[in-house]
Design a protein around this motif. Sequence first.
Motif, PDB file in Angstrom:
ATOM      1  N   ASP A 175      -1.373  82.459 -16.642  1.00  0.00           N
ATOM      2  CA  ASP A 175      -0.272  83.308 -16.161  1.00  0.00           C
ATOM      3  C   ASP A 175      -0.580  84.790 -16.369  1.00  0.00           C
ATOM      4  O   ASP A 175      -0.043  85.638 -15.658  1.00  0.00           O
ATOM      5  N   LYS A 227      -6.055  80.932  -9.641  1.00  0.00           N
ATOM      6  CA  LYS A 227      -4.670  81.268  -9.974  1.00  0.00           C
ATOM      7  C   LYS A 227      -3.965  81.956  -8.818  1.00  0.00           C
ATOM      8  O   LYS A 227      -2.787  81.658  -8.521  1.00  0.00           O
ATOM      9  N   TYR A 228      -4.636  82.830  -8.115  1.00  0.00           N
ATOM     10  CA  TYR A 228      -4.016  83.516  -6.978  1.00  0.00           C
ATOM     11  C   TYR A 228      -3.729  82.552  -5.831  1.00  0.00           C
ATOM     12  O   TYR A 228      -2.758  82.712  -5.100  1.00  0.00           O
ATOM     13  N   ARG A 229      -4.570  81.548  -5.691  1.00  0.00           N
ATOM     14  CA  ARG A 229      -4.370  80.592  -4.595  1.00  0.00           C
ATOM     15  C   ARG A 229      -3.152  79.709  -4.817  1.00  0.00           C
ATOM     16  O   ARG A 229      -2.541  79.226  -3.867  1.00  0.00           O
ATOM     17  N   ARG A 231      -0.405  80.543  -6.878  1.00  0.00           N
ATOM     18  CA  ARG A 231       0.751  81.225  -7.440  1.00  0.00           C
ATOM     19  C   ARG A 231       2.013  81.055  -6.595  1.00  0.00           C
ATOM     20  O   ARG A 231       3.126  81.125  -7.116  1.00  0.00           O
ATOM     21  N   ASP A 232       1.860  80.840  -5.280  1.00  0.00           N
ATOM     22  CA  ASP A 232       3.031  80.694  -4.419  1.00  0.00           C
ATOM     23  C   ASP A 232       3.393  79.229  -4.163  1.00  0.00           C
ATOM     24  O   ASP A 232       4.261  78.934  -3.337  1.00  0.00           O
ATOM     25  N   PHE A 233       2.705  78.321  -4.842  1.00  0.00           N
ATOM     26  CA  PHE A 233       2.969  76.892  -4.653  1.00  0.00           C
ATOM     27  C   PHE A 233       3.410  76.286  -5.988  1.00  0.00           C
ATOM     28  O   PHE A 233       3.180  76.845  -7.054  1.00  0.00           O
ATOM     29  N   HIS A 234       4.039  75.152  -5.916  1.00  0.00           N
ATOM     30  CA  HIS A 234       4.481  74.465  -7.140  1.00  0.00           C
ATOM     31  C   HIS A 234       3.323  73.633  -7.697  1.00  0.00           C
ATOM     32  O   HIS A 234       3.413  72.412  -7.820  1.00  0.00           O
TER      33      HIS A 234
END
Length: 279
Positions: A175, A227-229, A231-234
Amino acid sequence: MEDDTEDLINITFKLYKSTPLIGFDSSVRQIGIRCHALAKRLCDALQLTMSGKRVMKRKDDMPILGEITDIQFTSMSIPDYVSYDSRITPMELSVSIHYHDKDTTTTNIFILLPSVDPIPNSTTTIPFYPLLLVKARSMVTAEVLAWLHETYSNHVNELKVPPSLLGELVELWSDTLITTPAPAEDRIQLPGRITGFGVELDYVIPSVDELSKIKIKLNLTEATKIKYRVRDFHTSFLEALRNHLLHTTKINVSALVLDKSATAIVSMNREGKMKVRCY
């Protein structure tokens, strides 16, 4: 404000769990009395003497193997550590022993960390130090833990760390990869080997002698990309990494046991060995 956090850095500690210390008193007078009693116990059990005493043999004719050069039981200041009671602070017990055969001095360290939560259903303030960090010789550890039990009626056991917690440490660290950078004046310059370190995972394979362990290493850049890939998914960092490994190598690490995790901040294994790298 004094900060003793650096006393925890780059030392591999063994973790122990403890019940509350009944009758623990951190006043200077009581600590002095307790340290004197501990020193006497160590001298009797480990064939030692106190520094400055010219004694070559004990009354039972057993040789003196070394001398206790220093013993201290002091309060620690760790600003970011929030105790359940402001009066209950981290404590450090250190015992330095000089061994005659090797002409070396070893400092044995025992750090007692207080709980962050109060004892449930307790109407009195009982000093509760559930976590002990130990860096000491095995014989010294055994005597100190026995002394704690006899003095404060507590029970101490080795702390085994479940794989789920090892995974949580990695998730917490991941995180930090996408948080907003601190202002330039607040940034701390770390050695290149730390800043470039990503994550290391050791998986063990039960009942397979030919291949007992799989080690996975990612540098900081690789870990940040994952992590960036996600971050917008659960999807968690570890789940994304496992899926990537399954897709690219056909290795399903989800079926294995996570034995050790290491990040740029901390490393820990299931046996309860922990090393804080930086803070």
